[in-house]
Motif scaffolding. Structure first.
Motif, PDB file in Angstrom:
ATOM      1  N   TYR A   1      -7.569   1.191   6.002  1.00 37.61           N
ATOM      2  CA  TYR A   1      -7.693   0.782   4.607  1.00 37.61           C
ATOM      3  C   TYR A   1      -7.500  -0.733   4.473  1.00 37.61           C
ATOM      4  CZ  TYR A   1      -6.908   0.524  -0.410  1.00 37.61           C
ATOM      5  OH  TYR A   1      -6.989   0.197  -1.740  1.00 37.61           O
TER       6      TYR A   1
ATOM      7  N   VAL B   1      -3.688   3.717   7.026  1.00 38.00           N
ATOM      8  CA  VAL B   1      -3.196   2.475   6.420  1.00 38.00           C
ATOM      9  C   VAL B   1      -3.888   1.281   7.069  1.00 38.00           C
ATOM     10  CG1 VAL B   1      -1.174   0.984   6.111  1.00 38.00           C
ATOM     11  CG2 VAL B   1      -0.993   3.453   5.683  1.00 38.00           C
TER      12      VAL B   1
ATOM     13  N   GLY C   1      -6.753   6.198  -0.915  1.00 41.98           N
ATOM     14  CA  GLY C   1      -6.487   4.845  -1.404  1.00 41.98           C
ATOM     15  C   GLY C   1      -7.319   4.428  -2.601  1.00 41.98           C
TER      16      GLY C   1
ATOM     17  N   ILE D   1       0.882   4.769  -2.735  1.00 36.99           N
ATOM     18  CA  ILE D   1       0.527   6.153  -2.407  1.00 36.99           C
ATOM     19  C   ILE D   1       1.204   7.061  -3.433  1.00 36.99           C
ATOM     20  CG2 ILE D   1       0.633   8.011  -0.697  1.00 36.99           C
ATOM     21  CD1 ILE D   1       0.842   5.776   1.469  1.00 36.99           C
TER      22      ILE D   1
ATOM     23  N   LEU E   1       0.831  -1.201   0.000  1.00 37.96           N
ATOM     24  CA  LEU E   1       0.000   0.000   0.000  1.00 37.96           C
ATOM     25  C   LEU E   1       0.868   1.253   0.000  1.00 37.96           C
ATOM     26  CD1 LEU E   1      -2.716   1.410   0.079  1.00 37.96           C
ATOM     27  CD2 LEU E   1      -2.720   1.111   2.581  1.00 37.96           C
TER      28      LEU E   1
ATOM     29  N   MET F   1      -0.708   9.075   3.728  1.00 31.22           N
ATOM     30  CA  MET F   1      -1.700   8.407   4.567  1.00 31.22           C
ATOM     31  C   MET F   1      -1.116   8.381   5.971  1.00 31.22           C
ATOM     32  SD  MET F   1      -2.955   5.129   2.279  1.00 31.22           S
ATOM     33  CE  MET F   1      -4.628   4.903   2.918  1.00 31.22           C
TER      34      MET F   1
END
Length: 118
Positions: free
Chosen positions: A44, A41, A113, A30, A26, A36
């Motif tokens: 998500y 995180v 996201g 970004i 992840l 984030m």
């Protein structure tokens, strides 16, 4: 995706823990100039929490754009402020005006996201 391996007790190779792989994947997604929080995180991904994300970043985050995962108050990672500021400047990450110490403007820089850009 960065691959971090360590030797296990038998001398074999061990990959990243599954949660760490998710966090790092992840983080790599970004977009430049966006951020984030540790909590974002975890939310998500639907698992862990801010501290678990922070631990992953501390142990394995050097191979990914670590400066894009920040504290919920927008403050920079202690001890890494100058490196982070250089990255933010290069990427055009929105910063809070007149903040001392410097802070990322989460209202403008936060990434949900879902989209590659804005």
């Amino acid at each position: 995706m960065p691959q971090v391996t360590d030797a296990d007790d038998d001398g074999g190779q061990v990959g990243l823990p599954p949660f760490a792989e998710l966090v790092l994947d992840l983080t790599e997604r970004i977009p430049p100039g966006r951020v984030m929080t540790y909590g974002d995180v975890a939310e998500y991904l639907g698992q862990g929490g801010p501290r678990q994300v922070g631990r992953v970043m501390a142990l394995y985050g050097g191979a990914v754009p670590w400066w894009r995962v920040i504290r919920a108050d927008g403050r920079l990672l202690p001890g890494h402020e100058q490196r982070a500021l250089a990255h933010y400047g290069d990427e055009g990450t929105p910063m809070r005006e007149l903040a001392d110490p410097p802070r990322v403007d989460l209202g403008r820089a936060r990434w949900d996201g879902r989209s590659a850009g804005d």
